[in-house]
Design a protein around this motif. Structure first.
Motif, PDB file in Angstrom:
ATOM      1  N   PRO A  51     -18.834  16.727  11.790  1.00 50.47           N
ATOM      2  CA  PRO A  51     -17.545  16.404  11.103  1.00 50.47           C
ATOM      3  C   PRO A  51     -17.791  17.641   9.965  1.00 50.47           C
ATOM      4  CG  PRO A  51     -19.407  14.659  11.357  1.00 50.47           C
ATOM      5  CD  PRO A  51     -20.029  15.908  12.121  1.00 50.47           C
ATOM      6  N   ALA A  52     -16.439  17.661   9.394  1.00 50.95           N
ATOM      7  CA  ALA A  52     -15.951  18.434   8.381  1.00 50.95           C
ATOM      8  C   ALA A  52     -16.527  18.197   7.189  1.00 50.95           C
ATOM      9  CB  ALA A  52     -14.656  18.896   8.513  1.00 50.95           C
ATOM     10  N   GLY A  53     -17.198  17.066   7.003  1.00 48.60           N
ATOM     11  CA  GLY A  53     -17.978  16.564   5.879  1.00 48.60           C
ATOM     12  C   GLY A  53     -17.038  15.428   5.218  1.00 48.60           C
ATOM     13  N   GLY A  54     -18.085  14.465   4.871  1.00 53.00           N
ATOM     14  CA  GLY A  54     -17.330  13.259   4.082  1.00 53.00           C
ATOM     15  C   GLY A  54     -17.635  12.183   5.018  1.00 53.00           C
ATOM     16  N   ALA A  55     -17.136  10.899   4.339  1.00 58.08           N
ATOM     17  CA  ALA A  55     -17.517   9.674   5.078  1.00 58.08           C
ATOM     18  C   ALA A  55     -15.959   9.586   5.657  1.00 58.08           C
ATOM     19  CB  ALA A  55     -17.498   8.494   4.259  1.00 58.08           C
ATOM     20  N   GLY A  56     -15.801   8.879   6.970  1.00 55.10           N
ATOM     21  CA  GLY A  56     -14.711   8.607   7.568  1.00 55.10           C
ATOM     22  C   GLY A  56     -14.078   9.658   8.397  1.00 55.10           C
ATOM     23  N   THR A  57     -14.992  10.832   8.752  1.00 56.33           N
ATOM     24  CA  THR A  57     -14.691  11.828   9.423  1.00 56.33           C
ATOM     25  C   THR A  57     -15.549  12.057  10.634  1.00 56.33           C
ATOM     26  OG1 THR A  57     -14.161  13.258   7.653  1.00 56.33           O
ATOM     27  CG2 THR A  57     -14.768  14.440   9.468  1.00 56.33           C
ATOM     28  N   SER A  58     -14.834  12.152  11.956  1.00 58.50           N
ATOM     29  CA  SER A  58     -15.568  12.151  13.080  1.00 58.50           C
ATOM     30  C   SER A  58     -14.804  12.764  14.119  1.00 58.50           C
ATOM     31  CB  SER A  58     -15.920  10.799  13.425  1.00 58.50           C
ATOM     32  OG  SER A  58     -16.711  10.779  14.886  1.00 58.50           O
ATOM     33  N   THR A  59     -15.442  13.325  15.240  1.00 54.68           N
ATOM     34  CA  THR A  59     -14.844  13.805  16.479  1.00 54.68           C
ATOM     35  C   THR A  59     -15.286  13.362  17.537  1.00 54.68           C
ATOM     36  OG1 THR A  59     -16.102  15.871  16.671  1.00 54.68           O
ATOM     37  CG2 THR A  59     -14.035  16.148  15.332  1.00 54.68           C
ATOM     38  N   THR A 107     -10.640  17.729  13.416  1.00 56.03           N
ATOM     39  CA  THR A 107     -11.252  16.530  12.920  1.00 56.03           C
ATOM     40  C   THR A 107     -10.195  15.849  12.044  1.00 56.03           C
ATOM     41  OG1 THR A 107     -12.107  17.530  10.779  1.00 56.03           O
ATOM     42  CG2 THR A 107     -13.451  17.715  12.607  1.00 56.03           C
ATOM     43  N   ALA A 108     -10.653  14.596  11.645  1.00 58.32           N
ATOM     44  CA  ALA A 108      -9.613  13.614  11.078  1.00 58.32           C
ATOM     45  C   ALA A 108     -10.349  12.897  10.036  1.00 58.32           C
ATOM     46  CB  ALA A 108      -9.027  12.685  11.991  1.00 58.32           C
ATOM     47  N   GLN A 109      -9.648  12.342   8.718  1.00 55.23           N
ATOM     48  CA  GLN A 109     -10.301  11.608   7.834  1.00 55.23           C
ATOM     49  C   GLN A 109      -9.187  11.029   7.210  1.00 55.23           C
ATOM     50  OE1 GLN A 109     -11.990  14.362   4.971  1.00 55.23           O
ATOM     51  NE2 GLN A 109     -13.045  12.541   3.815  1.00 55.23           N
ATOM     52  N   ALA A 110      -9.545   9.677   6.940  1.00 58.72           N
ATOM     53  CA  ALA A 110      -8.780   8.523   6.326  1.00 58.72           C
ATOM     54  C   ALA A 110      -8.802   8.977   4.884  1.00 58.72           C
ATOM     55  CB  ALA A 110      -9.072   7.067   6.872  1.00 58.72           C
ATOM     56  N   ILE A 111      -7.843   9.274   4.533  1.00 61.92           N
ATOM     57  CA  ILE A 111      -7.836   9.654   2.743  1.00 61.92           C
ATOM     58  C   ILE A 111      -7.415   8.543   2.016  1.00 61.92           C
ATOM     59  CG2 ILE A 111      -8.026  12.380   3.345  1.00 61.92           C
ATOM     60  CD1 ILE A 111      -5.135  12.089   2.362  1.00 61.92           C
ATOM     61  N   SER A 112      -6.777   7.624   2.397  1.00 65.26           N
ATOM     62  CA  SER A 112      -6.121   6.852   1.804  1.00 65.26           C
ATOM     63  C   SER A 112      -5.832   5.407   2.312  1.00 65.26           C
ATOM     64  CB  SER A 112      -4.592   7.338   0.914  1.00 65.26           C
ATOM     65  OG  SER A 112      -4.012   6.168   0.321  1.00 65.26           O
ATOM     66  N   GLN A 113      -6.034   4.453   1.842  1.00 64.09           N
ATOM     67  CA  GLN A 113      -5.930   3.078   2.567  1.00 64.09           C
ATOM     68  C   GLN A 113      -5.296   2.105   1.700  1.00 64.09           C
ATOM     69  OE1 GLN A 113      -9.141   2.240   5.514  1.00 64.09           O
ATOM     70  NE2 GLN A 113     -10.150   3.992   4.890  1.00 64.09           N
ATOM     71  N   THR A 119      -3.416   6.741   5.346  1.00 64.65           N
ATOM     72  CA  THR A 119      -3.024   8.209   5.487  1.00 64.65           C
ATOM     73  C   THR A 119      -4.222   8.823   5.975  1.00 64.65           C
ATOM     74  OG1 THR A 119      -1.662   8.055   3.435  1.00 64.65           O
ATOM     75  CG2 THR A 119      -2.257  10.217   3.945  1.00 64.65           C
ATOM     76  N   ILE A 120      -3.728   9.461   7.177  1.00 68.53           N
ATOM     77  CA  ILE A 120      -5.024  10.124   7.811  1.00 68.53           C
ATOM     78  C   ILE A 120      -4.595  11.549   7.935  1.00 68.53           C
ATOM     79  CG2 ILE A 120      -6.158  10.672  10.121  1.00 68.53           C
ATOM     80  CD1 ILE A 120      -5.807   7.554  10.757  1.00 68.53           C
ATOM     81  N   GLN A 121      -5.468  12.347   7.547  1.00 69.63           N
ATOM     82  CA  GLN A 121      -5.409  14.178   7.382  1.00 69.63           C
ATOM     83  C   GLN A 121      -5.889  14.459   8.766  1.00 69.63           C
ATOM     84  OE1 GLN A 121      -7.368  15.739   4.149  1.00 69.63           O
ATOM     85  NE2 GLN A 121      -5.726  15.601   2.960  1.00 69.63           N
ATOM     86  N   VAL A 122      -5.076  15.392   9.621  1.00 73.41           N
ATOM     87  CA  VAL A 122      -5.770  15.694  10.845  1.00 73.41           C
ATOM     88  C   VAL A 122      -5.999  17.133  10.139  1.00 73.41           C
ATOM     89  CG1 VAL A 122      -4.939  16.435  13.300  1.00 73.41           C
ATOM     90  CG2 VAL A 122      -4.262  14.259  12.254  1.00 73.41           C
ATOM     91  N   ILE A 123      -7.199  17.686  10.298  1.00 79.94           N
ATOM     92  CA  ILE A 123      -7.802  18.994   9.889  1.00 79.94           C
ATOM     93  C   ILE A 123      -8.024  19.939  10.954  1.00 79.94           C
ATOM     94  CG2 ILE A 123      -9.425  20.012   8.431  1.00 79.94           C
ATOM     95  CD1 ILE A 123      -9.902  16.882   7.288  1.00 79.94           C
ATOM     96  N   THR A 124      -7.250  20.950  10.888  1.00 84.85           N
ATOM     97  CA  THR A 124      -7.528  22.038  11.628  1.00 84.85           C
ATOM     98  C   THR A 124      -8.248  23.162  10.980  1.00 84.85           C
ATOM     99  OG1 THR A 124      -5.380  21.741  12.883  1.00 84.85           O
ATOM    100  CG2 THR A 124      -6.314  23.904  13.337  1.00 84.85           C
ATOM    101  N   LEU A 147     -11.560   3.753   9.814  1.00 86.74           N
ATOM    102  CA  LEU A 147     -10.904   3.185   8.512  1.00 86.74           C
ATOM    103  C   LEU A 147     -11.954   2.054   7.897  1.00 86.74           C
ATOM    104  CD1 LEU A 147      -7.727   2.302  10.160  1.00 86.74           C
ATOM    105  CD2 LEU A 147      -8.422   4.139   8.934  1.00 86.74           C
ATOM    106  N   ASN A 148     -11.578   1.406   6.529  1.00 85.89           N
ATOM    107  CA  ASN A 148     -12.391   0.597   5.817  1.00 85.89           C
ATOM    108  C   ASN A 148     -12.281  -0.821   6.633  1.00 85.89           C
ATOM    109  OD1 ASN A 148     -13.487   2.426   4.121  1.00 85.89           O
ATOM    110  ND2 ASN A 148     -11.846   2.165   2.653  1.00 85.89           N
ATOM    111  N   ALA A 149     -11.051  -0.909   7.400  1.00 85.36           N
ATOM    112  CA  ALA A 149     -10.600  -2.360   7.742  1.00 85.36           C
ATOM    113  C   ALA A 149      -9.842  -1.987   9.154  1.00 85.36           C
ATOM    114  CB  ALA A 149     -10.153  -3.334   6.723  1.00 85.36           C
TER     115      ALA A 149
END
Length: 165
Positions: A51-59, A107-113, A119-124, A147-149
Motif C-alpha cells: 500500500p502507498a500508506g495510510g488506512a483505507g489503502t490496498s491493492t 492503489t486506491a484510498q477512500a479520502i472522504s465519506q 470520494t476515492i483517489q485512484v493513485i498512480t 470504506l468505513n461502512a
C-alpha cells in the motif's frame, strides 16, 4: 519447437521408404520417432504492491464474499483519462480494475465519506528512476478501497492522482 521443424522437414523431404538430404545422408522410415511436448505455459503471477500508506489503502483482491456491481448512476469518474472498470462492492470494500504499465503501481484510498457520497483517489505511483527503461506493457490489476461502512446508495466520486516515488 526446433524438433518439430526437423520432423516436419524430414517428412516433407521424404518419400515412402527413404529420401536423400542435400548432404548425401539417407533418411529412412526405420529412424527413431522424435517425440516432442509443447512447452508449458505458466500464467504470470499477479503483481501485488505494498500500500502507498495510510488506512483505507490496498491493492490486494478481496477474497470470498459476494461482489455486487455498482450501478453506473452511482459512479462519477469526472475527467479521468482511464476510469476504473468493473466497479463492484463486497462488504465495506470497493473493488475495481485499473490499467497499470511499466514502472507504475496503482492503489486506491477512500479520502472522504459522507452519507451521500464517497470520494476515492485512484493513485498512480510512477516508480521509474532517472534513465531507467520501463516496459510499456499494460496490465489490468484489481484494486481495493476500504470504506468505513457499506456503500449502500452513496455515489462514488473517483479522482486521479499521480505521484513519483
Amino acid at each position: 519447437m526446433t524438433a518439430c521443424f526437423v520432423v516436419l522437414a524430414a517428412a516433407a523431404c521424404g518419400t515412402a521408404g527413404s529420401a536423400t538430404a542435400g548432404s548425401g545422408a539417407t533418411l529412412g522410415t526405420s529412424s527413431p520417432a522424435v517425440t516432442t511436448t509443447a512447452p508449458r505455459i505458466v500464467p504470470p503471477s499477479p503483481v501485488v504492491a505494498p500500500p502507498a500508506g495510510g488506512a483505507g489503502t490496498s491493492t490486494v483482491p478481496v477474497p470470498g464474499g459476494a461482489r455486487v456491481p455498482v450501478p453506473a448512476g452511482q459512479l462519477n469518474t469526472g475527467g479521468m483519462t482511464a476510469p476504473p472498470q468493473g466497479v463492484e462492492v463486497t462488504g465495506n470494500d470497493v473493488v475495481f480494475n485499473a490499467e497499470e504499465s511499466g514502472c507504475q503501481v496503482i492503489t486506491a484510498q477512500a479520502i472522504s465519506q459522507t452519507a451521500t457520497r464517497v470520494t476515492i483517489q485512484v493513485i498512480t505511483t510512477n516508480t521509474g528512476r532517472g534513465n531507467q527503461m520501463c516496459p510499456m506493457i499494460v496490465r489490468v490489476v484489481p484494486v481495493v478501497a476500504q470504506l468505513n461502512a457499506p456503500l449502500g446508495n452513496r455515489t462514488i466520486v473517483f479522482q486521479a492522482v499521480t505521484r513519483h516515488s
